[in-house]
Enzyme design. Structure first.
Site, PDB file in Angstrom:
ATOM      1  N   CYS A  92       0.769  -1.209   0.033  1.00 53.37           N
ATOM      2  CA  CYS A  92       0.039  -0.009  -0.033  1.00 53.37           C
ATOM      3  C   CYS A  92       0.945   1.342   0.084  1.00 53.37           C
ATOM      4  O   CYS A  92       0.437   2.311  -0.302  1.00 53.37           O
ATOM      5  CB  CYS A  92      -0.951   0.163   1.216  1.00 53.37           C
ATOM      6  SG  CYS A  92      -2.126  -1.299   1.191  1.00 53.37           S
ATOM      7  N   HIS A 136      -2.725   6.856   2.516  1.00 55.15           N
ATOM      8  CA  HIS A 136      -3.287   5.847   2.187  1.00 55.15           C
ATOM      9  C   HIS A 136      -4.639   5.703   2.810  1.00 55.15           C
ATOM     10  O   HIS A 136      -4.567   5.904   4.100  1.00 55.15           O
ATOM     11  CB  HIS A 136      -2.438   4.782   2.370  1.00 55.15           C
ATOM     12  CG  HIS A 136      -2.926   3.459   2.181  1.00 55.15           C
ATOM     13  ND1 HIS A 136      -3.468   2.873   1.353  1.00 55.15           N
ATOM     14  CD2 HIS A 136      -3.051   2.389   2.947  1.00 55.15           C
ATOM     15  CE1 HIS A 136      -4.054   1.754   1.258  1.00 55.15           C
ATOM     16  NE2 HIS A 136      -3.661   1.395   2.553  1.00 55.15           N
ATOM     17  N   ASN A 156     -10.161   0.163   0.869  1.00 53.06           N
ATOM     18  CA  ASN A 156      -8.782   0.264   0.795  1.00 53.06           C
ATOM     19  C   ASN A 156      -8.277  -0.480  -0.622  1.00 53.06           C
ATOM     20  O   ASN A 156      -8.344  -1.724  -0.883  1.00 53.06           O
ATOM     21  CB  ASN A 156      -8.172  -0.887   1.669  1.00 53.06           C
ATOM     22  CG  ASN A 156      -6.670  -0.734   1.771  1.00 53.06           C
ATOM     23  OD1 ASN A 156      -6.130  -0.323   0.801  1.00 53.06           O
ATOM     24  ND2 ASN A 156      -5.698  -1.300   2.850  1.00 53.06           N
TER      25      ASN A 156
HETATM   26  N1  COA Z   1     -18.227  -7.846  10.683  1.00 57.61           N
HETATM   27  C1  COA Z   1     -18.813  -8.007  12.132  1.00 57.61           C
HETATM   28  N2  COA Z   1     -17.952  -8.286  12.871  1.00 57.61           N
HETATM   29  C2  COA Z   1     -16.733  -8.191  12.844  1.00 57.61           C
HETATM   30  C3  COA Z   1     -16.164  -8.369  11.452  1.00 57.61           C
HETATM   31  C4  COA Z   1     -17.082  -7.876  10.536  1.00 57.61           C
HETATM   32  N3  COA Z   1     -16.475  -7.849   9.138  1.00 57.61           N
HETATM   33  N4  COA Z   1     -14.832  -8.249  11.809  1.00 57.61           N
HETATM   34  C5  COA Z   1     -14.461  -8.520  12.861  1.00 57.61           C
HETATM   35  N5  COA Z   1     -15.556  -8.724  13.674  1.00 57.61           N
HETATM   36  C6  COA Z   1     -15.889  -8.697  15.202  1.00 57.61           C
HETATM   37  C7  COA Z   1     -14.849  -9.576  15.717  1.00 57.61           C
HETATM   38  O1  COA Z   1     -14.917 -10.938  15.585  1.00 57.61           O
HETATM   39  C8  COA Z   1     -14.960  -9.146  17.165  1.00 57.61           C
HETATM   40  O2  COA Z   1     -15.852  -9.876  17.755  1.00 57.61           O
HETATM   41  P1  COA Z   1     -15.791 -10.240  19.355  1.00 57.61           P
HETATM   42  O3  COA Z   1     -15.416  -8.992  20.176  1.00 57.61           O
HETATM   43  O4  COA Z   1     -17.111 -10.992  19.577  1.00 57.61           O
HETATM   44  O5  COA Z   1     -14.481 -11.357  19.272  1.00 57.61           O
HETATM   45  C9  COA Z   1     -14.987  -7.557  17.063  1.00 57.61           C
HETATM   46  O6  COA Z   1     -15.686  -7.409  15.754  1.00 57.61           O
HETATM   47  C10 COA Z   1     -14.047  -6.711  17.244  1.00 57.61           C
HETATM   48  O7  COA Z   1     -13.048  -7.096  16.201  1.00 57.61           O
HETATM   49  P2  COA Z   1     -11.660  -6.642  16.208  1.00 57.61           P
HETATM   50  O8  COA Z   1     -10.622  -7.342  15.271  1.00 57.61           O
HETATM   51  O9  COA Z   1     -11.015  -6.034  17.489  1.00 57.61           O
HETATM   52  O10 COA Z   1     -12.173  -5.070  15.629  1.00 57.61           O
HETATM   53  P3  COA Z   1     -11.160  -3.716  15.541  1.00 57.61           P
HETATM   54  O11 COA Z   1     -11.926  -2.596  16.011  1.00 57.61           O
HETATM   55  O12 COA Z   1      -9.586  -3.843  15.614  1.00 57.61           O
HETATM   56  O13 COA Z   1     -11.151  -3.505  14.039  1.00 57.61           O
HETATM   57  C11 COA Z   1     -10.114  -3.746  11.798  1.00 57.61           C
HETATM   58  C12 COA Z   1     -10.716  -4.450  12.996  1.00 57.61           C
HETATM   59  C13 COA Z   1      -9.609  -4.581  10.950  1.00 57.61           C
HETATM   60  C14 COA Z   1     -11.479  -2.882  11.326  1.00 57.61           C
HETATM   61  C15 COA Z   1      -9.213  -2.800  12.313  1.00 57.61           C
HETATM   62  O14 COA Z   1      -8.490  -3.531  13.271  1.00 57.61           O
HETATM   63  C16 COA Z   1      -8.149  -2.053  11.418  1.00 57.61           C
HETATM   64  O15 COA Z   1      -8.685  -1.429  10.439  1.00 57.61           O
HETATM   65  N6  COA Z   1      -6.823  -2.388  11.233  1.00 57.61           N
HETATM   66  C17 COA Z   1      -6.127  -1.877  10.106  1.00 57.61           C
HETATM   67  C18 COA Z   1      -6.221  -2.731   8.852  1.00 57.61           C
HETATM   68  C19 COA Z   1      -5.557  -2.128   7.614  1.00 57.61           C
HETATM   69  O16 COA Z   1      -5.831  -0.901   7.531  1.00 57.61           O
HETATM   70  N7  COA Z   1      -4.961  -2.975   6.930  1.00 57.61           N
HETATM   71  C20 COA Z   1      -4.532  -2.703   5.725  1.00 57.61           C
HETATM   72  C21 COA Z   1      -3.234  -1.645   5.906  1.00 57.61           C
HETATM   73  S1  COA Z   1      -2.461  -1.420   4.421  1.00 57.61           S
END
Ligand code: COA
Length: 332
Positions: A120, A259, A289
Site C-alpha cells: 500500500c 493511504h 482500501n
Molecule cells: N463484521 C462483523 N463483525 C466483525 C467483523 C466484520 N466484518 N470483523 C470482525 N468482527 C468482530 C470480531 O469478531 C470481534 O468480535 P468479538 O469481540 O465478539 O470477538 C469484534 O468484531 C472486534 O474485532 P476487532 O478485530 O477487535 O475489531 P477492530 O476494532 O480492531 O477493527 C479492523 C478491525 C480490521 C477494522 C481494524 O483492526 C483495522 O482497521 N486495522 C487496520 C487494517 C488495515 O488498515 N489494513 C491494511 C493496511 S494497508
C-alpha cells in the site's frame, strides 16, 4: 533546510487519472455472503462500498492501469514517455511486468518499464523513485501508476479482511522542470521487514514439493490491531519528518493525502497532528482500501478542489512493513 536543493532539475506533476471496475459491492451486498453487518463495517472502517473487478468483462490490472494512464497523459503522446513505473502487489502475471504490458498497450516505444512492490506504500515509493530519475536528468517524462486487484487474493470467508479492500488504479504523469520550479519539496521512505508477518499474502508455487501444484497464492493474512497501531504511530511521525526535511512545520501543511485504509486511522492522524479532520482528505467510503491505487485515486478526486500553491503531504503505509511520505507543492 529544503532536502531537494542540490538537484540539477525539478519535477512537476502534469496529469492525474484514475479507474475503478464497474461492479459496485456495498456493505449490504457483503451481508449476503458472509457473517457481517453493514453498520459494523461502516462504524469500524468508514467504508460503505467498494469496486470489484469482473473478469468476464476483461477487467484486470492492465485494463485499469491503461484507463488511468490515458487520463493522466491527456494530450501528451505516449511516445514521449521515458519511463513507466507500476506500483502493484497483485499483477496479472509474475512476468512480464504490468509496466511492460502497459508500455505495449500505450505504444510508449521509447520507455523502459518496471513494476515496484511496496504494497500500500507502493505509489509513494514509485513517486519518489520516478522523481529521482527526473531530478538527476536521466528522464524527462515518467508515468507512475498504482494498481491493485486485491479481490483476487482475498479469502471471501474471512470477514476480518475481505470487507476492507476494493480494486482500482491511479496514475500520475511527472515531468522535468527547472530546479526553481520543483514541486517535490522532500521525502523519506522506511521499511521494517520484522513486521512482515502482520500483513502478508504468500506465493505458493508448484515444485514445493517437486511436481505438486495446488494453488498459486494464499489469501491475505492480517493482524488488524497491530497494523492499526503501526499506522497511527508511523504516519504522524513520517509526515513530521518529511515536513522538517522541507524546512516546514506541520502547521504549514494544507492537506494530507494518506493511504486510504480506515477512516478511524485518518481521524486519529488528524487528532495527533492537532489538525481539523477535513485536512486528511478521504474517499474511503466509496472505494475501501485500494492498496497502491488509493493515493492517486484520492489525489485525482480532490485535485480540482485543492487551491494552487497548497502544501500537500502524501503518506503511505502497508505490508513489508513499509511507510513513508513526501511533501508536494501543488501547482494546478
Ligand atoms: N463484521 C462483523 N463483525 C466483525 C467483523 C466484520 N466484518 N470483523 C470482525 N468482527 C468482530 C470480531 O469478531 C470481534 O468480535 P468479538 O469481540 O465478539 O470477538 C469484534 O468484531 C472486534 O474485532 P476487532 O478485530 O477487535 O475489531 P477492530 O476494532 O480492531 O477493527 C479492523 C478491525 C480490521 C477494522 C481494524 O483492526 C483495522 O482497521 N486495522 C487496520 C487494517 C488495515 O488498515 N489494513 C491494511 C493496511 S494497508
Amino acid at each position: 533546510m529544503n532536502q531537494q536543493l542540490n538537484f540539477p532539475f525539478g519535477v512537476k506533476l502534469n496529469g492525474l487519472g484514475s479507474s475503478v471496475p464497474s461492479q459496485v459491492v456495498t456493505n449490504q451486498d457483503l451481508e449476503k455472503i458472509i457473517d457481517t453487518n453493514s453498520d459494523w463495517i461502516e462504524s469500524r472502517t468508514g467504508i460503505k462500498k467498494r469496486h470489484i473487478c469482473d473478469s468476464s468483462l476483461g477487467e484486470d490490472s492492465l485494463s485499469l492501469s491503461l484507463e488511468a494512464s490515458l487520463k493522466a497523459l491527456g494530450d501528451t503522446p505516449a511516445s514521449e514517455i521515458d519511463l513507466i513505473i507500476v506500483a502493484t502487489s497483485t499483477p496479472d502475471y509474475f512476468y512480464p511486468s504490468t509496466a511492460c504490458r502497459l508500455q505495449s498497450k500505450l505504444g510508449a516505444t521509447k520507455a523502459f518499464a518496471f513494476d515496484l512492490s511496496a504494497a500500500c506504500t507502493g505509489f509513494v515509493y514509485a513517486l519518489v523513485t520516478a522523481s529521482q530519475f527526473i531530478q538527476l536528468g536521466t528522464c524527462s517524462k515518467v508515468l507512475v501508476v498504482g494498481v491493485d486487484i486485491h479481490s483476487k487474493i482475498l479469502d471471501w470467508t474471512d470477514r476480518t479482511t475481505c470487507i476492507l479492500f476494493g480494486d482500482g488504479a491511479g496514475a500520475a504523469l511527472l515531468e522535468r522542470t527547472s530546479a526553481d520550479k520543483n514541486e517535490l519539496l522532500s521525502h523519506k521512505l522506511h521499511s521494517d521487514g520484522h513486521g512482515g508477518e502482520d500483513l502478508s499474502a504468500k506465493c505458493v508455487i508448484g515444485g514445493y514439493p517437486l511436481g505438486k501444484v495446488e494453488k498459486s497464492t494464499e489469501s491475505v493474512h492480517m493482524n488488524g490491531r497491530k497494523i492499526y497501531q503501526f499506522a497511527v504511530k508511523t504516519i504522524p511521525e513520517s509526515v513530521s519528518e518529511s515536513a522538517n526535511l522541507a524546512g516546514l512545520s506541520v502547521d504549514q501543511i494544507d492537506y494530507l493525502i494518506c493511504h486510504q485504509a480506515n477512516q478511524r486511522i485518518l481521524d486519529s492522524v488528524a487528532e495527533k497532528m492537532d489538525w481539523p479532520r477535513e485536512k486528511c482528505l478521504s474517499n474511503i467510503a466509496k472505494y475501501g482500501n485500494t492498496s497502491a491505487a488509493s493515493i492517486p485515486l484520492a489525489w485525482s478526486e480532490f485535485a480540482n478542489s485543492i487551491p494552487s500553491g497548497s502544501i500537500i503531504s502524501i503518506a503511505g503505509f502497508g505490508a513489508g512493513l513499509t511507510w513513508g511520505s513526501l511533501i508536494w507543492k501543488w501547482n494546478k
